[in-house]
Design a protein around this motif. Structure first.
Motif, PDB file in Angstrom:
ATOM      1  N   MET A 193       0.821  -1.217   0.000  1.00 54.55           N
ATOM      2  CA  MET A 193       0.000   0.000   0.000  1.00 54.55           C
ATOM      3  C   MET A 193       0.854   1.265   0.000  1.00 54.55           C
ATOM      4  SD  MET A 193      -1.436   0.118   3.900  1.00 54.55           S
ATOM      5  CE  MET A 193      -0.332   0.436   5.288  1.00 54.55           C
ATOM      6  N   GLY A 194       2.159   1.117   0.204  1.00 56.06           N
ATOM      7  CA  GLY A 194       3.070   2.259   0.205  1.00 56.06           C
ATOM      8  C   GLY A 194       4.416   1.818  -0.310  1.00 56.06           C
ATOM      9  N   GLY A 195       5.462   2.128   0.444  1.00 51.79           N
ATOM     10  CA  GLY A 195       6.789   1.680   0.063  1.00 51.79           C
ATOM     11  C   GLY A 195       7.062   0.285   0.587  1.00 51.79           C
ATOM     12  N   SER A 196       7.883  -0.460  -0.150  1.00 53.92           N
ATOM     13  CA  SER A 196       8.306  -1.791   0.285  1.00 53.92           C
ATOM     14  C   SER A 196       9.758  -1.936  -0.140  1.00 53.92           C
ATOM     15  CB  SER A 196       7.428  -2.870  -0.349  1.00 53.92           C
ATOM     16  OG  SER A 196       7.748  -4.145   0.176  1.00 53.92           O
ATOM     17  N   GLY A 256       9.118 -12.907  -3.111  1.00 53.64           N
ATOM     18  CA  GLY A 256      10.075 -13.985  -2.910  1.00 53.64           C
ATOM     19  C   GLY A 256       9.722 -14.926  -1.772  1.00 53.64           C
ATOM     20  N   PHE A 257       8.744 -14.548  -0.927  1.00 53.30           N
ATOM     21  CA  PHE A 257       8.364 -15.381   0.212  1.00 53.30           C
ATOM     22  C   PHE A 257       7.035 -16.102  -0.019  1.00 53.30           C
ATOM     23  CE2 PHE A 257      11.927 -13.358   1.831  1.00 53.30           C
ATOM     24  CZ  PHE A 257      12.335 -13.982   2.997  1.00 53.30           C
ATOM     25  N   ASP A 258       6.603 -16.120  -1.264  1.00 49.69           N
ATOM     26  CA  ASP A 258       5.469 -16.933  -1.708  1.00 49.69           C
ATOM     27  C   ASP A 258       4.170 -16.698  -0.939  1.00 49.69           C
ATOM     28  OD1 ASP A 258       7.048 -18.216  -3.658  1.00 49.69           O
ATOM     29  OD2 ASP A 258       7.824 -19.607  -2.165  1.00 49.69           O
ATOM     30  N   PRO A 259       3.722 -15.447  -0.815  1.00 48.36           N
ATOM     31  CA  PRO A 259       2.376 -15.266  -0.271  1.00 48.36           C
ATOM     32  C   PRO A 259       1.358 -15.920  -1.202  1.00 48.36           C
ATOM     33  CG  PRO A 259       3.139 -13.251  -1.325  1.00 48.36           C
ATOM     34  CD  PRO A 259       4.307 -14.189  -1.304  1.00 48.36           C
ATOM     35  N   ARG A 260       0.232 -16.332  -0.658  1.00 46.20           N
ATOM     36  CA  ARG A 260      -0.811 -16.914  -1.526  1.00 46.20           C
ATOM     37  C   ARG A 260      -1.185 -15.916  -2.626  1.00 46.20           C
ATOM     38  NH1 ARG A 260      -4.553 -21.015   0.101  1.00 46.20           N
ATOM     39  NH2 ARG A 260      -3.463 -22.411   1.521  1.00 46.20           N
ATOM     40  N   PHE A 261      -1.301 -14.648  -2.213  1.00 49.29           N
ATOM     41  CA  PHE A 261      -1.610 -13.575  -3.163  1.00 49.29           C
ATOM     42  C   PHE A 261      -0.873 -12.317  -2.719  1.00 49.29           C
ATOM     43  CE2 PHE A 261      -5.310 -16.377  -3.134  1.00 49.29           C
ATOM     44  CZ  PHE A 261      -5.478 -16.632  -4.486  1.00 49.29           C
ATOM     45  N   ILE A 262      -0.495 -11.496  -3.690  1.00 44.75           N
ATOM     46  CA  ILE A 262       0.097 -10.201  -3.384  1.00 44.75           C
ATOM     47  C   ILE A 262      -0.382  -9.197  -4.424  1.00 44.75           C
ATOM     48  CG2 ILE A 262       2.231 -10.946  -4.537  1.00 44.75           C
ATOM     49  CD1 ILE A 262       3.730  -8.888  -2.781  1.00 44.75           C
ATOM     50  N   PHE A 263      -1.030  -8.147  -3.945  1.00 43.00           N
ATOM     51  CA  PHE A 263      -1.526  -7.087  -4.821  1.00 43.00           C
ATOM     52  C   PHE A 263      -0.947  -5.750  -4.370  1.00 43.00           C
ATOM     53  CE2 PHE A 263      -4.582 -10.436  -5.579  1.00 43.00           C
ATOM     54  CZ  PHE A 263      -4.854 -10.328  -6.933  1.00 43.00           C
ATOM     55  N   ALA A 264      -0.982  -4.765  -5.265  1.00 44.69           N
ATOM     56  CA  ALA A 264      -0.384  -3.461  -4.978  1.00 44.69           C
ATOM     57  C   ALA A 264      -1.358  -2.336  -5.272  1.00 44.69           C
ATOM     58  CB  ALA A 264       0.893  -3.280  -5.802  1.00 44.69           C
ATOM     59  N   ARG A 322       5.587   1.535  -4.229  1.00 44.23           N
ATOM     60  CA  ARG A 322       6.928   1.405  -4.785  1.00 44.23           C
ATOM     61  C   ARG A 322       7.646   0.240  -4.109  1.00 44.23           C
ATOM     62  NH1 ARG A 322       9.252   5.306  -7.940  1.00 44.23           N
ATOM     63  NH2 ARG A 322       7.980   7.160  -8.320  1.00 44.23           N
ATOM     64  N   THR A 323       8.364  -0.542  -4.910  1.00 40.18           N
ATOM     65  CA  THR A 323       9.147  -1.663  -4.388  1.00 40.18           C
ATOM     66  C   THR A 323      10.545  -1.596  -4.996  1.00 40.18           C
ATOM     67  OG1 THR A 323       7.167  -3.043  -4.196  1.00 40.18           O
ATOM     68  CG2 THR A 323       9.288  -4.160  -4.193  1.00 40.18           C
ATOM     69  N   ALA A 324      11.562  -1.605  -4.142  1.00 41.11           N
ATOM     70  CA  ALA A 324      12.940  -1.516  -4.619  1.00 41.11           C
ATOM     71  C   ALA A 324      13.893  -1.881  -3.496  1.00 41.11           C
ATOM     72  CB  ALA A 324      13.248  -0.109  -5.129  1.00 41.11           C
ATOM     73  N   VAL A 325      15.156  -2.074  -3.857  1.00 39.94           N
ATOM     74  CA  VAL A 325      16.164  -2.383  -2.849  1.00 39.94           C
ATOM     75  C   VAL A 325      16.379  -1.189  -1.919  1.00 39.94           C
ATOM     76  CG1 VAL A 325      18.126  -1.663  -4.291  1.00 39.94           C
ATOM     77  CG2 VAL A 325      18.463  -3.346  -2.474  1.00 39.94           C
ATOM     78  N   MET A 326      16.194   0.030  -2.464  1.00 36.55           N
ATOM     79  CA  MET A 326      16.256   1.258  -1.669  1.00 36.55           C
ATOM     80  C   MET A 326      15.649   2.372  -2.505  1.00 36.55           C
ATOM     81  SD  MET A 326      20.320   2.314  -1.915  1.00 36.55           S
ATOM     82  CE  MET A 326      20.908   0.680  -1.453  1.00 36.55           C
ATOM     83  N   THR A 382       8.265   1.923  -9.650  1.00 30.02           N
ATOM     84  CA  THR A 382       6.854   2.304  -9.647  1.00 30.02           C
ATOM     85  C   THR A 382       5.946   1.070  -9.667  1.00 30.02           C
ATOM     86  OG1 THR A 382       6.702   2.367 -12.063  1.00 30.02           O
ATOM     87  CG2 THR A 382       7.397   4.401 -10.954  1.00 30.02           C
ATOM     88  N   ALA A 383       4.697   1.297  -9.333  1.00 31.98           N
ATOM     89  CA  ALA A 383       3.738   0.186  -9.328  1.00 31.98           C
ATOM     90  C   ALA A 383       3.646  -0.466 -10.701  1.00 31.98           C
ATOM     91  CB  ALA A 383       2.366   0.692  -8.877  1.00 31.98           C
TER      92      ALA A 383
END
Length: 534
Positions: free
Chosen positions: A412-415, A427-435, A440-444, A486-487
């Motif tokens: 819902m925000g930064g990850s 990478g941790f295999d959630p049953r589902f993952i939505f955004a 935003r998702t990044a190493v930093m 970005t998403a």
């Protein structure tokens, strides 16, 4: 009765209005991509109508129960990747998701033959594997409406070896008792011919369906033999050879047959398990578009999101006084218990400790977990290291990885960084993952990445460093990382299952958690090798 959350959000204030305006603009950008794809397909309507064929989304509409929910998966997979220059190829060559057929929740895949012949890019291959994983984990019958040009030959070297896993998965799904139904609407060549052949039920459309290991051009090149499509692998050939189980006169009849097959599976209905008259949150989910600050550096209280998701806005917070940046607690979603983990800042040693314990408690009670991502990652610095952040962070990651209860993530925000791992990222295999569209998702963050590279480069160059060059390196790196986080960029890489409107989050989670619960109740009849045509 759990304590009720009390919102501090001023829904009539200027900040809320600015937040709402920006998030809706981000959502509009995402929705425009989907519309462009559908517009591109619509230009082919007359061409395929002359052949008696329905467009892919028309086929999907006939397959699903009218008015029933449809959870699309990987809608923008491969967006502007590989040879998708204008974005019309988003989706990886198919339209897919969880829908209801004769009241049965099914995984549905419709080859999007109206865009580039439904050819499959590497992103499309990854999406296909993801669909199979979802079907297997959640015990969903798998229905495919097939008509594809097969692998995109420009990327065949990237697809060929890992793509074989899709066929292996089909064999294993059949052995696991997961029914697979395929309607062959058009060409199914080479590997594409094995997809229906490995299905448990095959419906062929007369005078449209063709299946062969080598099409007429390859046959002529390899052996010199000349044969027409129909003579080589038409519906009559495969009906008499036993490769097909049913023959239909046209698209509509073939889809009706697929629906009839689903109704004969004796599969239990998910809808019967969903409770009625569930109390709504005290605060409207419509307000979720104004919760996230327009300035991404402005913090917000994740309790404002929880208050608009859980039944009656009731939330029993766990260890509230132990750490105020990692938030854990119990609530209910559509009448079902759920453990919630979210962030009001970086994950500290105490926060990781608390989350790890909470996960183990949910595992002990069989309570599903919901992760609401909004973190810059694990806390860094001398104090953090002295607090044992690596040790406690590792324990949280172990708990997330090894918990067997259903886990669903919403970005819902930064990850960022290892925080994405600890919050059950892809990478941790959630049953589902939505955004959400703002996520935003990044190493930093881009700014941090730019500064890090500048500092490292400057240290290497020493006195020979050039200020202008370093400035450009920093700004270019920041822009590159930000553009890739970005998403839209993340969903194109299948780091999530799709971008959703925040206002739909509660309804989506209610359906998905019921789906997970229902899967545990379904008993499949397994065998060693799957159903085979002998």
């Amino acid at each position: 009765m759990k304590p009720r959350l009390h919102s501090q959000l001023d829904v009539n204030g200027e900040a809320f209005a600015a937040n709402r305006e920006q998030l809706l603009a981000q959502l509009a950008t995402v929705e425009a991509v989907g519309r462009h794809q559908q517009t591109s397909a619509e230009t082919k309507r007359e061409k395929y109508a002359q052949r008696g064929m329905l467009l892919p989304r028309e086929r999907l509409s006939l397959l699903l129960d009218p008015g029933s929910p449809f959870v699309e998966i990987g809608a923008l997979a491969g967006y502007k990747m590989y040879d998708d220059k204008d974005g019309s190829g988003a989706g990886g060559g198919c339209i897919a998701g969880i829908g209801f057929i004769e009241g049965v929740a099914c995984m549905v895949r419709v080859d999007n033959y109206a865009i580039k012949g439904g050819t499959i890019s590497p992103a499309g291959m990854e999406k296909a594997l993801r669909l199979q994983t979802i079907a297997l984990e959640n015990k969903l019958p798998f229905v495919t409406l097939a008509q594809s040009g097969g692998a995109n030959l420009l990327y065949a070297n990237e697809i060929f070896a890992p793509g074989g896993r899709g066929f292996a998965n089909q064999a294993r799904m059949s052995a696991a008792g997961i029914p697979q139904i395929t309607v062959v609407h058009g060409s199914a060549t080479a590997g594409g011919a094995y997809q229906p052949a490995l299905s448990d039920y095959v419906v062929l459309i007369k005078n449209q369906a063709t299946m062969y290991l080598a099409g007429p051009p390859l046959l002529k090149a390899a052996t010199g033999e000349i044969a027409t499509d129909e003579a080589l692998g038409g519906s009559d050939i495969h009906a008499s050879a036993g490769t097909g189980d049913y023959v239909a006169d046209d698209d509509a009849q073939g889809i009706a047959m697929a629906r009839a097959i689903v109704s004969s599976l004796n599969w239990s209905s998910l809808l019967a398990d969903i409770k009625q008259d569930i109390p709504a949150p005290s605060y409207s989910p419509e307000e979720l578009v104004g919760v996230i600050p327009a300035n991404t550096k402005t913090p917000f209280d994740a309790r404002e999101v929880i208050a608009r998701l859980v039944d009656k806005s009731e939330f029993l917070e766990f260890k509230a006084g132990f750490d105020n940046q990692t938030l854990c607690g119990h609530g209910q979603l559509y009448g079902e218990p759920v453990g919630i983990i979210t962030n009001n800042g970086p994950i500290t040693a105490q926060g990781a400790n608390k989350a790890a314990q909470f996960i183990q408690l949910c595992e002990q009670s069989g309570t599903p977990l919901l992760f609401l991502h909004n973190t810059t990652g694990f806390m860094v610095g001398t104090h953090a290291e002295q607090s044992g952040i690596i040790k406690h962070g590792a324990k949280m990651i172990q708990a997330v990885a090894n918990a067997t209860v259903p886990k669903i993530s919403i970005v819902m925000g930064g990850s960022y960084g290892a925080g994405n791992y600890a919050m059950c990222g892809r990478g941790f295999d959630p049953r589902f993952i939505f955004a959400w569209p703002n996520s935003r998702t990044a190493v930093m963050g881009g700014a941090q990445a730019g500064k890090v590279l500048r500092i490292v480069t400057e240290a290497k160059m020493g006195a020979a460093s050039d200020a202008a060059m370093l400035e450009k390196l920093e700004s270019d790196t920041a822009a590159f990382v930000d553009d890739a986080s970005t998403a839209l960029a993340c969903t194109a890489r299948l780091w999530d299952d799709g971008i959703i409107d925040p206002r739909h989050t509660r309804d989506l989670l209610g359906l998905l958690f019921h789906l997970c619960k229902h899967a545990d109740k379904v008993t499949t009849r397994t065998n060693q090798f799957g159903v085979a045509r002998l």
